[in-house]
Design a protein around this motif. Structure first.
Motif, PDB file in Angstrom:
ATOM      1  N   TRP A  87      31.909  25.326  39.779  1.00 44.84           N
ATOM      2  CA  TRP A  87      32.390  26.573  39.180  1.00 44.84           C
ATOM      3  C   TRP A  87      33.634  27.096  39.889  1.00 44.84           C
ATOM      4  O   TRP A  87      33.785  26.948  41.095  1.00 44.84           O
ATOM      5  N   SER A  88      34.491  27.754  39.123  1.00 46.55           N
ATOM      6  CA  SER A  88      35.566  28.555  39.698  1.00 46.55           C
ATOM      7  C   SER A  88      35.363  29.980  39.179  1.00 46.55           C
ATOM      8  O   SER A  88      34.933  30.181  38.043  1.00 46.55           O
ATOM      9  N   PHE A  89      35.658  30.961  40.009  1.00 45.23           N
ATOM     10  CA  PHE A  89      35.346  32.358  39.709  1.00 45.23           C
ATOM     11  C   PHE A  89      36.625  33.173  39.621  1.00 45.23           C
ATOM     12  O   PHE A  89      37.574  32.928  40.363  1.00 45.23           O
ATOM     13  N   ALA A  90      36.612  34.149  38.730  1.00 42.93           N
ATOM     14  CA  ALA A  90      37.795  34.993  38.546  1.00 42.93           C
ATOM     15  C   ALA A  90      37.380  36.359  38.029  1.00 42.93           C
ATOM     16  O   ALA A  90      36.346  36.500  37.384  1.00 42.93           O
ATOM     17  N   TRP A  91      38.221  37.336  38.335  1.00 40.10           N
ATOM     18  CA  TRP A  91      38.039  38.673  37.781  1.00 40.10           C
ATOM     19  C   TRP A  91      38.657  38.684  36.396  1.00 40.10           C
ATOM     20  O   TRP A  91      39.705  38.111  36.166  1.00 40.10           O
ATOM     21  N   GLY A  92      38.030  39.380  35.495  1.00 37.32           N
ATOM     22  CA  GLY A  92      38.588  39.591  34.164  1.00 37.32           C
ATOM     23  C   GLY A  92      39.239  40.948  34.117  1.00 37.32           C
ATOM     24  O   GLY A  92      39.908  41.369  35.054  1.00 37.32           O
ATOM     25  N   THR A  93      39.007  41.678  33.070  1.00 33.50           N
ATOM     26  CA  THR A  93      39.556  43.009  32.895  1.00 33.50           C
ATOM     27  C   THR A  93      38.746  44.004  33.718  1.00 33.50           C
ATOM     28  O   THR A  93      37.555  44.179  33.492  1.00 33.50           O
ATOM     29  N   CYS A  94      39.364  44.632  34.678  1.00 34.09           N
ATOM     30  CA  CYS A  94      38.716  45.661  35.507  1.00 34.09           C
ATOM     31  C   CYS A  94      39.634  46.872  35.577  1.00 34.09           C
ATOM     32  O   CYS A  94      40.157  47.221  36.629  1.00 34.09           O
ATOM     33  N   ASP A  95      39.842  47.494  34.444  1.00 32.58           N
ATOM     34  CA  ASP A  95      40.729  48.661  34.378  1.00 32.58           C
ATOM     35  C   ASP A  95      39.956  49.878  33.904  1.00 32.58           C
ATOM     36  O   ASP A  95      39.079  49.779  33.063  1.00 32.58           O
ATOM     37  N   GLY A  96      40.285  50.989  34.454  1.00 29.14           N
ATOM     38  CA  GLY A  96      39.687  52.231  34.007  1.00 29.14           C
ATOM     39  C   GLY A  96      38.299  52.478  34.558  1.00 29.14           C
ATOM     40  O   GLY A  96      37.893  51.914  35.560  1.00 29.14           O
ATOM     41  N   THR A  97      37.576  53.326  33.860  1.00 29.33           N
ATOM     42  CA  THR A  97      36.269  53.755  34.351  1.00 29.33           C
ATOM     43  C   THR A  97      35.121  53.270  33.487  1.00 29.33           C
ATOM     44  O   THR A  97      33.998  53.723  33.652  1.00 29.33           O
ATOM     45  N   THR A  98      35.375  52.361  32.555  1.00 33.89           N
ATOM     46  CA  THR A  98      34.298  51.960  31.647  1.00 33.89           C
ATOM     47  C   THR A  98      33.595  50.685  32.041  1.00 33.89           C
ATOM     48  O   THR A  98      32.370  50.617  32.057  1.00 33.89           O
ATOM     49  N   SER A  99      34.333  49.627  32.357  1.00 33.92           N
ATOM     50  CA  SER A  99      33.675  48.350  32.667  1.00 33.92           C
ATOM     51  C   SER A  99      34.587  47.425  33.455  1.00 33.92           C
ATOM     52  O   SER A  99      35.801  47.634  33.530  1.00 33.92           O
ATOM     53  N   CYS A 100      33.957  46.403  34.016  1.00 33.96           N
ATOM     54  CA  CYS A 100      34.675  45.374  34.767  1.00 33.96           C
ATOM     55  C   CYS A 100      34.076  44.028  34.373  1.00 33.96           C
ATOM     56  O   CYS A 100      32.857  43.865  34.350  1.00 33.96           O
ATOM     57  N   THR A 101      34.927  43.069  34.082  1.00 32.20           N
ATOM     58  CA  THR A 101      34.487  41.746  33.643  1.00 32.20           C
ATOM     59  C   THR A 101      34.801  40.724  34.718  1.00 32.20           C
ATOM     60  O   THR A 101      35.875  40.738  35.303  1.00 32.20           O
ATOM     61  N   MET A 102      33.851  39.843  34.972  1.00 28.50           N
ATOM     62  CA  MET A 102      34.046  38.734  35.902  1.00 28.50           C
ATOM     63  C   MET A 102      33.507  37.468  35.263  1.00 28.50           C
ATOM     64  O   MET A 102      32.591  37.537  34.450  1.00 28.50           O
ATOM     65  N   SER A 103      34.093  36.319  35.608  1.00 28.52           N
ATOM     66  CA  SER A 103      33.685  35.099  34.925  1.00 28.52           C
ATOM     67  C   SER A 103      33.608  33.915  35.872  1.00 28.52           C
ATOM     68  O   SER A 103      34.264  33.878  36.910  1.00 28.52           O
ATOM     69  N   ALA A 104      32.779  32.960  35.464  1.00 27.04           N
ATOM     70  CA  ALA A 104      32.671  31.671  36.140  1.00 27.04           C
ATOM     71  C   ALA A 104      33.009  30.609  35.105  1.00 27.04           C
ATOM     72  O   ALA A 104      32.436  30.588  34.017  1.00 27.04           O
ATOM     73  N   THR A 105      33.948  29.750  35.450  1.00 26.55           N
ATOM     74  CA  THR A 105      34.369  28.685  34.547  1.00 26.55           C
ATOM     75  C   THR A 105      33.905  27.351  35.118  1.00 26.55           C
ATOM     76  O   THR A 105      34.168  27.047  36.279  1.00 26.55           O
ATOM     77  N   GLY A 106      33.232  26.576  34.286  1.00 25.97           N
ATOM     78  CA  GLY A 106      32.670  25.308  34.741  1.00 25.97           C
ATOM     79  C   GLY A 106      33.736  24.263  35.004  1.00 25.97           C
ATOM     80  O   GLY A 106      34.764  24.203  34.340  1.00 25.97           O
TER      81      GLY A 106
END
Length: 132
Positions: A87-106
């Motif tokens: 796996w490789s890991f990365a931050w996705g969209t983490c802007d503002g006060t609503t949500s933060c996305t993170m992902s693992a790509t195989g």
């Protein structure tokens, strides 16, 4: 002399061709039954590896949000875990006060698979996986 050779051949013990074929058939059936269970366990292990690292990222992002009241800047401040063989890991969209996305790509044996975790400002998280 011929009688001695025939007697020696009669005394030899061994397996017949039918017995060997039956053993191979039984082994094939056992393999066919065991292989799906093995592959399912292997898939769960790959997913557990990705999930563990994403949970660490989630904890770090939540602590960042609690301290600052926003997810803005998480990806620039906190480094994702180092890539593994799978796996490789990365931050996705983490802007503002609503949500933060993170992902693992195989990569490697799970190439094409992905696991995504979305952390909301309430602390709840949603995990989705694809490619398995």
């Amino acid at each position: 002399m011929l009688e001695r050779i025939w007697r020696a051949r009669r005394d030899q013990r061994g397996f017949t061709l039918i017995e060997l074929i039956m053993v191979l058939v039984i082994l094939g059936i056992l393999l066919a039954l065991a292989l799906p269970a093995y592959l399912g366990t292997r898939r769960k292990a790959y997913l557990a590896e990705a999930d563990q690292n994403l949970q660490e990222m989630k904890t770090q992002a939540w602590l960042y949000y609690v301290e600052r009241g926003t997810f803005t800047g998480v990806s620039g401040t906190i480094q994702p875990p180092a890539a593994t063989a799978n796996w490789s890991f990365a931050w996705g969209t983490c802007d503002g006060t609503t949500s933060c996305t993170m992902s693992a790509t195989g990569q490697g044996p799970v190439a094409g698979a992905s696991v995504t975790l979305v952390l909301s400002n309430t602390g709840s998280a949603t995990v989705t996986s694809s490619g398995f």
